[in-house]
Enzyme design. Structure first.
Site, PDB file in Angstrom:
ATOM      1  N   GLU A 193      52.225  24.724  39.427  1.00  0.00           N
ATOM      2  CA  GLU A 193      52.945  23.500  38.973  1.00  0.00           C
ATOM      3  C   GLU A 193      53.993  23.102  39.607  1.00  0.00           C
ATOM      4  OE1 GLU A 193      54.082  21.825  34.550  1.00  0.00           O
ATOM      5  OE2 GLU A 193      53.383  24.179  34.771  1.00  0.00           O
TER       6      GLU A 193
ATOM      7  N   HIS B 163      35.513  45.026  44.192  1.00  0.00           N
ATOM      8  CA  HIS B 163      33.982  44.976  44.089  1.00  0.00           C
ATOM      9  C   HIS B 163      33.543  43.849  44.383  1.00  0.00           C
ATOM     10  CE1 HIS B 163      33.998  49.619  43.588  1.00  0.00           C
ATOM     11  NE2 HIS B 163      35.089  49.456  43.011  1.00  0.00           N
TER      12      HIS B 163
ATOM     13  N   LYS C 100      48.518  14.603  30.108  1.00  0.00           N
ATOM     14  CA  LYS C 100      49.138  14.721  28.868  1.00  0.00           C
ATOM     15  C   LYS C 100      48.841  13.016  28.341  1.00  0.00           C
ATOM     16  CE  LYS C 100      52.442  18.518  29.133  1.00  0.00           C
ATOM     17  NZ  LYS C 100      53.575  18.836  28.817  1.00  0.00           N
TER      18      LYS C 100
END
Length: 428
Positions: A269, A290, A401
């Site tokens: 951000e 792994h 938003k």
């Protein structure tokens, strides 16, 4: 906090000591700018003064309104939750900590069904007091408490700004409350009321967290060779400029897994602006050796691996065994095995020419966590200065938003109109 850049030298992409020497003059200039911003309490830079300006007495007074709870539930999103979660997941406590930072209905329902609501403190956090996800979840939690016969006003702590819905709610019901500090973006707020209230509710040493932050402040200097945080910020910036556009953060401690999530928000951000930035990836040592290590070592040469570990661990001995091929494990410890995995991964990456940086703390405790959080915040600010990006803004986040709020009928936002323009290529 200690940083070792040795395995980022002569790699692909990579640095040289001459590169770092040239960069050091720019670090000195950036440090002057950062120091001036801190001294003037400028927006964003004020976050780096929190170890001195945060008030642990006010935090303690707010949480002392509650008897020691069985659990604490933080209702927030992004920076309003991740700092608190990093501390609570890293430190042991008999007070369980949970987070509602998404609006997934199945997860929310399952969590509320398991919580001892009558003995849970709800810590609702939103600087604006208008964050849709946070307020929606809080309304659901409040209803669940009422349905369970719990007076939510006796179990709620509010952390918010000077105005907004949450501030009005706290005033109306005389709820214990804490202020969100001015001039501090949420992702930089871990060392404030936003991140420390849960730690206090769990019985952790808030003063020690802030003392660790002050250790980090005192280590800032006008040279990357004298400041671990600036060494990390400068190296990550220089490597990104040379093609390491992914930064895989890999702590070798289960307790620091949420720290990697916090780091991902901070880095993405803050630095993803104007076509620039470095994509944070999250991994966990030794588990992801792994799987992800295959890509890091043998995939495209566009990554930096940040390996993070405490140098002191709990002692858990591995029992002796007579099983063929496993006798070498007997008599050693799980911590020793994890350290061997760390060093083997580090050497494996170096042998393949993949840049990696070692970051160490003494142990996972309050003081070391405070220094680590502050160190990564100041490293991020330095990176932003070197890259000339607006570190403390988030316009792309704000666009989303507004679009979501418009779709929900929360106002007339042109961003919402873009949803109707979605192209489709459906395969049913």
């Amino acid at each position: 906090m200690r940083v070792d850049l040795g395995n980022a030298l002569e790699t692909t992409p990579g640095l040289t000591t001459a590169t770092l020497d040239r960069l050091d003059d720019r670090v000195a200039a950036a440090h002057e700018r950062i120091a001036a911003g801190m001294a003037d309490d400028e927006f964003g830079y004020a976050a780096l003064t929190l170890p001195e300006t945060a008030d642990p007495d006010a935090i303690r007074a707010a949480v002392d309104s509650f008897d020691r709870p069985e659990a604490v539930l933080t209702v927030g999103i992004g920076g309003s939750a991740l700092g608190a979660a990093t501390l609570s997941n890293a430190l042991e406590s008999d007070v369980d900590a949970y987070v509602l930072d998404n609006v997934d209905p199945d997860d929310t329902r399952a969590l509320l069904a398991d919580l001892p609501l009558g003995d849970t403190v709800v810590n609702v956090v939103s600087k604006s007091g208008t964050t849709a996800e946070t307020l929606a979840n809080f309304l659901v939690v409040r209803e669940a408490m009422a349905d369970a016969g719990v007076d939510w006003t006796e179990r709620t702590l509010v952390t918010t700004g000077e105005s907004g819905n949450l501030r009005d709610l706290a005033d109306r019901h005389d709820l214990p409350s804490l202020p969100v500090p001015d001039g501090v973006p949420g992702r930089f707020s871990a060392l404030s009321t936003v991140g420390l209230a849960v730690a206090a509710l769990q019985g952790h040493d808030v003063e020690a967290v802030l003392a660790g932050g002050r250790d980090g402040m005192e280590s800032l200097a006008g040279s990357l060779y004298e400041s671990p945080a600036y060494a990390y910020g400068a190296a990550t910036y220089a490597l990104a400029e040379r093609g390491a556009r992914t930064n895989a953060v890999m702590p070798y401690a289960e307790s620091l897994e949420t720290f990697a999530e916090w780091f991902a928000q901070l880095w993405a951000e803050s630095l993803g602006k104007d076509g620039l930035g470095q994509t944070p990836a999250r991994a966990l040592g030794a588990t992801d050796q792994h799987s992800q290590l295959q890509l890091y070592r043998a995939g495209p040469p566009d990554k930096l691996i940040s390996l993070i570990r405490p140098t002191e661990r709990a002692a858990v001995e591995i029992p002796e065994t007579d099983l063929d091929g496993l006798a070498y494990l007997g008599g050693s410890s799980l911590g020793g095995l994890l350290d061997a995995e760390f060093e083997a991964t580090e050497a494996s990456l170096a042998a393949a020419g993949v840049p990696n940086v070692r970051v160490e703390i003494d142990r996972v405790d309050e003081r070391a966590l405070g220094e680590l959080l502050f160190g990564m915040e100041s490293a991020c600010v330095l990176y932003g200065e070197l890259a000339s990006v607006s570190t403390f803004t988030q316009p792309a986040v704000e666009w989303g938003k507004k679009a979501a709020r418009g779709l929900l009928g929360g106002g007339d936002f042109p961003e919402a109109e873009a949803v109707a323009e979605k192209r489709e290529l459906r395969i049913d």
